[in-house]
Design a protein around this motif. Structure first.
Motif, PDB file in Angstrom:
ATOM      1  N   SER A   1     -22.540 -39.911  38.809  1.00  0.00           N
ATOM      2  CA  SER A   1     -22.897 -42.056  38.238  1.00  0.00           C
ATOM      3  C   SER A   1     -22.602 -42.002  37.256  1.00  0.00           C
ATOM      4  O   SER A   1     -21.158 -43.616  37.142  1.00  0.00           O
ATOM      5  CB  SER A   1     -24.100 -42.227  38.891  1.00  0.00           C
ATOM      6  OG  SER A   1     -25.025 -41.581  37.857  1.00  0.00           O
ATOM      7  N   GLY A   2     -22.435 -41.684  36.107  1.00  0.00           N
ATOM      8  CA  GLY A   2     -22.021 -41.763  34.902  1.00  0.00           C
ATOM      9  C   GLY A   2     -20.409 -41.887  34.763  1.00  0.00           C
ATOM     10  O   GLY A   2     -19.810 -42.872  34.121  1.00  0.00           O
TER      11      GLY A   2
ATOM     12  N   HIS B   1     -15.079 -44.513  34.941  1.00  0.00           N
ATOM     13  CA  HIS B   1     -13.749 -44.759  35.526  1.00  0.00           C
ATOM     14  C   HIS B   1     -13.656 -46.281  36.121  1.00  0.00           C
ATOM     15  O   HIS B   1     -12.737 -46.976  36.201  1.00  0.00           O
ATOM     16  CB  HIS B   1     -13.850 -44.074  36.278  1.00  0.00           C
ATOM     17  CG  HIS B   1     -12.994 -42.495  35.818  1.00  0.00           C
ATOM     18  ND1 HIS B   1     -13.264 -41.741  36.512  1.00  0.00           N
ATOM     19  CD2 HIS B   1     -13.547 -42.008  34.504  1.00  0.00           C
ATOM     20  CE1 HIS B   1     -13.119 -40.022  35.811  1.00  0.00           C
ATOM     21  NE2 HIS B   1     -13.118 -40.776  34.671  1.00  0.00           N
ATOM     22  N   ALA B   2     -14.871 -46.403  36.701  1.00  0.00           N
ATOM     23  CA  ALA B   2     -14.901 -48.001  37.624  1.00  0.00           C
ATOM     24  C   ALA B   2     -14.637 -48.515  36.183  1.00  0.00           C
ATOM     25  O   ALA B   2     -13.642 -49.726  36.996  1.00  0.00           O
ATOM     26  CB  ALA B   2     -15.938 -48.069  38.610  1.00  0.00           C
ATOM     27  N   VAL B   3     -15.112 -49.564  35.075  1.00  0.00           N
ATOM     28  CA  VAL B   3     -14.949 -50.108  34.653  1.00  0.00           C
ATOM     29  C   VAL B   3     -13.519 -49.569  33.537  1.00  0.00           C
ATOM     30  O   VAL B   3     -12.698 -50.846  33.841  1.00  0.00           O
ATOM     31  CB  VAL B   3     -15.672 -50.043  33.550  1.00  0.00           C
ATOM     32  CG1 VAL B   3     -15.810 -50.494  32.328  1.00  0.00           C
ATOM     33  CG2 VAL B   3     -17.405 -50.494  34.234  1.00  0.00           C
ATOM     34  N   THR B   4     -13.332 -48.747  32.932  1.00  0.00           N
ATOM     35  CA  THR B   4     -11.638 -48.985  32.785  1.00  0.00           C
ATOM     36  C   THR B   4     -10.670 -49.552  33.678  1.00  0.00           C
ATOM     37  O   THR B   4      -9.851 -49.908  33.096  1.00  0.00           O
ATOM     38  CB  THR B   4     -11.463 -47.315  32.680  1.00  0.00           C
ATOM     39  OG1 THR B   4     -12.317 -46.660  31.216  1.00  0.00           O
ATOM     40  CG2 THR B   4     -10.526 -47.090  31.524  1.00  0.00           C
ATOM     41  N   PHE B   5     -10.531 -48.754  34.531  1.00  0.00           N
ATOM     42  CA  PHE B   5      -9.632 -48.618  35.348  1.00  0.00           C
ATOM     43  C   PHE B   5      -9.925 -50.207  36.283  1.00  0.00           C
ATOM     44  O   PHE B   5      -8.281 -50.967  35.941  1.00  0.00           O
ATOM     45  CB  PHE B   5      -8.940 -47.462  36.817  1.00  0.00           C
ATOM     46  CG  PHE B   5      -8.728 -46.581  36.099  1.00  0.00           C
ATOM     47  CD1 PHE B   5      -7.706 -45.962  34.645  1.00  0.00           C
ATOM     48  CD2 PHE B   5      -9.929 -45.030  36.440  1.00  0.00           C
ATOM     49  CE1 PHE B   5      -8.033 -44.965  34.392  1.00  0.00           C
ATOM     50  CE2 PHE B   5      -9.332 -43.878  36.001  1.00  0.00           C
ATOM     51  CZ  PHE B   5      -8.769 -43.677  35.089  1.00  0.00           C
TER      52      PHE B   5
ATOM     53  N   GLU C   1     -13.988 -37.237  42.569  1.00  0.00           N
ATOM     54  CA  GLU C   1     -12.934 -37.190  41.230  1.00  0.00           C
ATOM     55  C   GLU C   1     -14.445 -37.108  40.370  1.00  0.00           C
ATOM     56  O   GLU C   1     -14.798 -35.781  39.371  1.00  0.00           O
ATOM     57  CB  GLU C   1     -12.199 -38.200  40.698  1.00  0.00           C
ATOM     58  CG  GLU C   1     -11.642 -37.853  39.334  1.00  0.00           C
ATOM     59  CD  GLU C   1     -11.049 -38.890  38.665  1.00  0.00           C
ATOM     60  OE1 GLU C   1     -10.240 -38.385  37.610  1.00  0.00           O
ATOM     61  OE2 GLU C   1     -10.543 -40.012  39.615  1.00  0.00           O
ATOM     62  N   ALA C   2     -15.697 -38.130  40.207  1.00  0.00           N
ATOM     63  CA  ALA C   2     -16.128 -37.812  39.385  1.00  0.00           C
ATOM     64  C   ALA C   2     -17.461 -36.885  39.623  1.00  0.00           C
ATOM     65  O   ALA C   2     -17.772 -36.095  39.250  1.00  0.00           O
ATOM     66  CB  ALA C   2     -16.676 -39.028  39.633  1.00  0.00           C
ATOM     67  N   GLY C   3     -17.401 -36.673  40.851  1.00  0.00           N
ATOM     68  CA  GLY C   3     -18.503 -35.407  41.340  1.00  0.00           C
ATOM     69  C   GLY C   3     -17.528 -34.419  41.197  1.00  0.00           C
ATOM     70  O   GLY C   3     -18.510 -33.398  40.178  1.00  0.00           O
ATOM     71  N   ALA C   4     -16.795 -33.996  40.778  1.00  0.00           N
ATOM     72  CA  ALA C   4     -15.783 -32.398  40.442  1.00  0.00           C
ATOM     73  C   ALA C   4     -16.101 -32.286  39.084  1.00  0.00           C
ATOM     74  O   ALA C   4     -16.816 -31.467  38.625  1.00  0.00           O
ATOM     75  CB  ALA C   4     -13.975 -32.651  41.144  1.00  0.00           C
TER      76      ALA C   4
ATOM     77  N   VAL D   1     -29.226 -34.264  37.454  1.00  0.00           N
ATOM     78  CA  VAL D   1     -28.675 -34.625  36.125  1.00  0.00           C
ATOM     79  C   VAL D   1     -27.227 -34.228  36.458  1.00  0.00           C
ATOM     80  O   VAL D   1     -26.447 -35.156  36.640  1.00  0.00           O
ATOM     81  CB  VAL D   1     -28.546 -32.919  35.570  1.00  0.00           C
ATOM     82  CG1 VAL D   1     -27.399 -32.884  34.358  1.00  0.00           C
ATOM     83  CG2 VAL D   1     -30.318 -32.590  34.582  1.00  0.00           C
ATOM     84  N   TRP D   2     -26.509 -33.715  37.686  1.00  0.00           N
ATOM     85  CA  TRP D   2     -25.709 -33.859  38.531  1.00  0.00           C
ATOM     86  C   TRP D   2     -24.837 -35.022  38.532  1.00  0.00           C
ATOM     87  O   TRP D   2     -24.387 -35.625  38.681  1.00  0.00           O
ATOM     88  CB  TRP D   2     -25.221 -32.565  39.483  1.00  0.00           C
ATOM     89  CG  TRP D   2     -23.959 -32.550  40.080  1.00  0.00           C
ATOM     90  CD1 TRP D   2     -22.439 -32.422  39.574  1.00  0.00           C
ATOM     91  CD2 TRP D   2     -23.906 -33.053  41.567  1.00  0.00           C
ATOM     92  NE1 TRP D   2     -21.445 -32.758  40.672  1.00  0.00           N
ATOM     93  CE2 TRP D   2     -21.928 -33.269  41.891  1.00  0.00           C
ATOM     94  CE3 TRP D   2     -24.541 -33.975  42.545  1.00  0.00           C
ATOM     95  CZ2 TRP D   2     -21.499 -34.142  43.008  1.00  0.00           C
ATOM     96  CZ3 TRP D   2     -24.025 -34.211  43.763  1.00  0.00           C
ATOM     97  CH2 TRP D   2     -22.778 -34.413  44.035  1.00  0.00           C
TER      98      TRP D   2
END
Length: 79
Positions: A48-49, A54-58, A10-13, A42-43
């Protein structure tokens, strides 16, 4: 801690969508291997950002149990 493949996909997309819509229309005619390398870097940074956010939030919501309590306030004050 392990890497969640669905969250990474999801993050990569999301990073590809942002990078593709923002830079590729302008850089398509000048695309060469060095520019492609910069865009790939940059991608990876965007991926990674987004993954980290998402990892921190969820994970924070999961660990604190906020997703079960449904205590989400979309306004600043309870009026």
């Amino acid at each position: 801690m392990f890497i969640d493949p669905f969250r990474l996909a999801e993050a990569g997309a999301a990073a590809a969508l942002v990078l593709g819509s923002a830079t590729l229309p302008a850089a398509w005619h000048a695309l060469d291997p060095s520019l492609a390398t910069v865009l790939a870097a940059v991608w990876m940074m965007l991926t990674s950002g987004v993954y980290a956010l998402h990892a921190v939030t969820f994970d924070c919501l999961r660990l604190t149990g906020q997703h079960r309590k449904r205590i989400f306030s979309f306004t600043r004050s309870e009026e």
